[in-house]
Design a protein around this motif. Structure first.
Motif, short mmCIF file in Angstrom:
data_model
loop_
_atom_site.label_atom_id
_atom_site.label_comp_id
_atom_site.label_asym_id
_atom_site.label_seq_id
_atom_site.Cartn_x
_atom_site.Cartn_y
_atom_site.Cartn_z
N PHE A 2 -9.15 -4.98 -11.74
CA PHE A 2 -8.09 -5.48 -10.86
C PHE A 2 -8.17 -7.00 -10.84
CE2 PHE A 2 -9.54 -1.36 -9.30
CZ PHE A 2 -8.37 -0.64 -9.27
N SER A 300 -0.46 -9.22 -8.79
CA SER A 300 -1.55 -8.30 -9.10
C SER A 300 -1.42 -7.80 -10.54
CB SER A 300 -1.56 -7.11 -8.14
OG SER A 300 -1.73 -7.52 -6.80
N GLU A 302 -3.44 -5.12 -13.36
CA GLU A 302 -4.45 -4.09 -13.54
C GLU A 302 -4.62 -3.79 -15.04
OE1 GLU A 302 -5.40 0.52 -12.07
OE2 GLU A 302 -3.89 -0.70 -11.03
#
Length: 303
Positions: A2, A300, A302
């Motif tokens: 992450f 974000s 991932e």
């Protein structure tokens, strides 16, 4: 893995507090469609609970406040920060350590050159010893990968980059390997691989191969033109003099990224003068056409 973008701007943030360039003035008066940004810093985790902070910007308190996992609330005093990695010793990447003094001691990873700067020209390691032992130095060896206890499933590989030491550095005009590094961060479970380099002045053949083997590139997006600050009337130095490869022009970041069709491409460390901050600008449209993203606070990723 992450990856959380805590701050996406270059030093001074956007809008810069004392600047009235077209971008900063346009943002304040509402004529520019853009997002405010704090100074560059990211956090990386293998489980979403313990995080490695990469750089500690002067805006660190607001950045931690904006990202809930950084305060898990497991004890009376707590933090999600398990370790800190410094990419360089620049003011906008290290001053936040002063604001983290209540949580000392902190495990800090950096090169010999960065540790030297932060023990002499800007002696943070010395200053913070008075707060519960301060900063515990873990040496980054330029030819060795390393792991940190907080995120054992992540492997960090440092890459010395062509850039510049800070203006305050005792060896400002005597560059050494380790003044500035990039990182390959690999998730040992998923195989996901991030290349992170907020300060990148030159890309050679071996580095290009490393970038091609990554799943995501989070790279220097400081300036669109090398002489941008001169054109905007807010500075005298070029991007290259400051250790940053501009996006536009021969050999620029756009040409570099054009050679890499595989990885996701994200620009970070955006200077307040860069026209790509204007979401309606032709420069931003060119990035969209090339499938190059512009990092923003709160983004974000991932892998």
């Amino acid at each position: 893995m992450f990856v959380q973008i805590l701050g996406s701007a270059a030093g001074g943030g956007f809008p810069q507090w004392n600047c009235n360039c077209a971008n900063c003035a346009g943002f304040r008066n509402g004529s520019l469609r853009a997002q405010a940004r704090t100074q560059s810093s990211i956090a990386i985790s293998d489980d979403g609970v313990s995080w490695v902070l990469c750089n500690a910007s002067p805006d660190i308190r607001a950045q931690l406040q904006s990202f809930a996992p950084m305060q898990p609330g497991r004890a009376l005093r707590d933090t999600g920060i398990g370790a800190i990695i410094l990419m360089d010793s620049q003011i906008d990447h290290t001053t936040g350590l002063l604001s983290l003094r209540e949580g000392c001691p902190h495990q800090v990873w950096c090169t010999d050159m960065v540790h030297e700067d932060l023990s002499t020209g800007f002696p943070l390691f010395n200053m913070l010893t008075h707060w519960n032992g301060g900063l515990s130095w873990n040496r980054i060896e330029l030819d060795q990968s390393f792991t940190v206890q907080a995120c054992p499933n992540l492997r960090f590989t440092p890459l010395p980059l062509r850039s510049a030491a800070p203006p305050y550095s005792p060896h400002r005009f005597d560059p050494h390997p380790g003044d500035n590094i990039g990182l390959i961060v690999e998730d040992l479970r998923t195989g996901g691989k991030l290349f992170y380099a907020p300060g990148l002045g030159q890309v050679d053949g071996p580095l290009l191969e490393i970038m091609a083997g990554s799943d995501c590139l989070l790279v220097d997006g400081t300036m669109w033109d090398d002489d941008e600050m001169q054109r905007r009337g807010v500075g005298t130095r070029t991007g290259r003099e400051m250790g940053h490869l501009a996006q536009n022009g021969p050999g620029g970041m756009l040409e570099v990224l054009e050679q890499l069709p595989g990885p996701r491409k994200v620009l970070i460390h955006i200077n307040n003068t860069n026209p790509i901050l204007d979401e309606d600008s032709p420069e931003r449209a060119e990035l969209v056409r090339r499938k190059i993203e512009v990092a923003y606070d709160g983004m974000s990723i991932e892998l």
